[in-house]
Design an enzyme around this catalytic site. Structure first.
Site, mmCIF file in Angstrom:
data_model
loop_
_atom_site.group_PDB
_atom_site.id
_atom_site.type_symbol
_atom_site.label_atom_id
_atom_site.label_comp_id
_atom_site.label_asym_id
_atom_site.label_seq_id
_atom_site.Cartn_x
_atom_site.Cartn_y
_atom_site.Cartn_z
ATOM 1 C CD GLU A 57 5.632 15.146 -11.588
ATOM 2 O OE1 GLU A 57 4.342 14.823 -11.682
ATOM 3 O OE2 GLU A 57 6.627 14.743 -12.196
ATOM 4 C CG ASP A 106 1.184 16.503 3.436
ATOM 5 O OD1 ASP A 106 2.165 16.196 2.814
ATOM 6 O OD2 ASP A 106 1.586 16.791 4.841
ATOM 7 C CG HIS A 107 2.736 12.151 4.199
ATOM 8 N ND1 HIS A 107 2.996 13.643 4.292
ATOM 9 C CD2 HIS A 107 3.872 11.731 4.678
ATOM 10 C CE1 HIS A 107 4.276 13.783 4.690
ATOM 11 N NE2 HIS A 107 4.945 12.574 4.745
ATOM 12 C CG HIS A 141 1.620 10.322 -9.001
ATOM 13 N ND1 HIS A 141 1.195 11.813 -9.671
ATOM 14 C CD2 HIS A 141 2.797 10.120 -9.085
ATOM 15 C CE1 HIS A 141 2.319 11.994 -10.288
ATOM 16 N NE2 HIS A 141 3.230 11.055 -10.174
ATOM 17 C CB CYS A 163 4.513 7.688 -14.816
ATOM 18 S SG CYS A 163 5.902 8.983 -14.538
ATOM 19 C CG HIS A 171 6.621 13.398 -7.671
ATOM 20 N ND1 HIS A 171 7.769 13.396 -8.221
ATOM 21 C CD2 HIS A 171 5.605 12.675 -8.317
ATOM 22 C CE1 HIS A 171 7.559 12.598 -9.405
ATOM 23 N NE2 HIS A 171 6.409 12.207 -9.385
ATOM 24 C CG HIS A 174 6.461 7.480 -9.125
ATOM 25 N ND1 HIS A 174 5.152 6.791 -9.780
ATOM 26 C CD2 HIS A 174 6.508 8.862 -9.360
ATOM 27 C CE1 HIS A 174 5.299 7.830 -10.814
ATOM 28 N NE2 HIS A 174 5.471 9.035 -10.288
#
Lengths: 136, 139
Positions: A124, A79-80, A14, A33, A41, A39
């Site tokens: 996070e 996810d991903h 994100h 950010c 998490h 980037h």
């Protein structure tokens, strides 16, 4: 009333950016950010439901069904993924952990029938997490 | 919509549990090895939980830069690598982790204005933790 929590993990990328702000304001408010290439998490999700224990099964909720709902409604979608570009909620909302917890609540709440959703917790990182209880 | 945000921080400090109002024997019986006259230390983990409406403009309850900056300056710099017994807040209160929770809660409540403080939770070791959410507030 008994509370039951199920954990799951997902990984996503994100970045934080508000198109209503100038580039300078975005950089000041969101810091690193705000990097437009994003980037990622490894998120940990905890979903807590509450209910009375069914005397027949001894369950608050069938864990398999809860796992299936979490997988279908949340993990398959997040996810991903690059949250800003691939998850509709974040086309207009900034994908902070706060908004992620709210979006996950909104995805799960209408799909849970047997037990009542109590809390969505999103980590996070191990040192930062957000709780959402469905409060207005 | 209202969300709760929790951030974890660490510092290391020493302390000795001892009350001047009790005899040496009662202190030893009450505090056990924590009453060792030379003190001992812990790696404390502090969890600060704040709450508030998620700002539509930023998507945040409060900016972590503000929270981190406040906690670093007012909590970490104050307590890290210090002997808690020598600090002003523990001249009359025993530096148990219960009282440390209360002291840190009071510092954050008094000085941090960017979000509502919900609670302070401190892990003294991996095996024990303490929480304080102010008087009259439920955990």
């Amino acid at each position: 009333m008994v509370y039951l929590t199920r954990k799951a993990e997902f990984s996503a990328s994100h970045y934080y950016h508000n198109p209503g702000l100038t580039p300078e304001e975005n950089a000041r408010v969101f810091g690193k950010c705000n990097n437009p290439n994003g980037h990622g998490h490894n998120y940990t999700l905890e979903v807590t439901v509450k209910g009375v224990v069914d005397p027949k099964s001894g369950f608050v909720v069938d864990l398999k069904k809860l796992k299936d709902v979490m997988s279908r409604e949340v993990l398959d979608a997040l996810d991903h993924r690059f949250l800003n570009k691939e998850v509709p909620e974040f086309f207009t909302r900034i994908p902070t952990t706060e908004n992620l917890a709210i979006a996950i609540w909104q995805r799960l709440e209408p799909k849970l029938k047997a037990a009542q959703l109590h809390r969505v917790r999103v980590y996070e990182t191990p040192d930062l997490f957000v709780d959402f209880y469905g409060e207005a | 919509m209202k969300a709760h945000l929790t951030r974890r921080y660490m510092f290391s400090a020493s302390h000795r549990l001892h009350s001047d109002e009790m005899s040496a024997e009662v202190n030893r019986a009450t505090y056990g090895k924590c009453n060792n006259p030379y003190g001992h230390g812990h790696n404390y983990t502090v969890e600060i939980t704040v709450s508030g409406a998620v700002d539509q403009r930023t998507g945040m309850v409060c900016n972590l830069v503000d929270l981190d900056g406040f906690v670093r300056k007012e909590i970490i710099e104050r307590y890290d690598h210090q002997n808690l017994n020598l600090m002003s807040e523990f001249t009359t209160r025993v530096p148990t982790t219960e009282n440390l929770c209360v002291a840190i809660y009071e510092i954050v409540k008094r000085g941090f204005g960017h979000a509502h403080l919900e609670k302070v939770r401190i892990e003294e070791t991996m095996m024990n933790s303490f929480e304080y959410a102010g008087e009259g507030e439920n955990l």
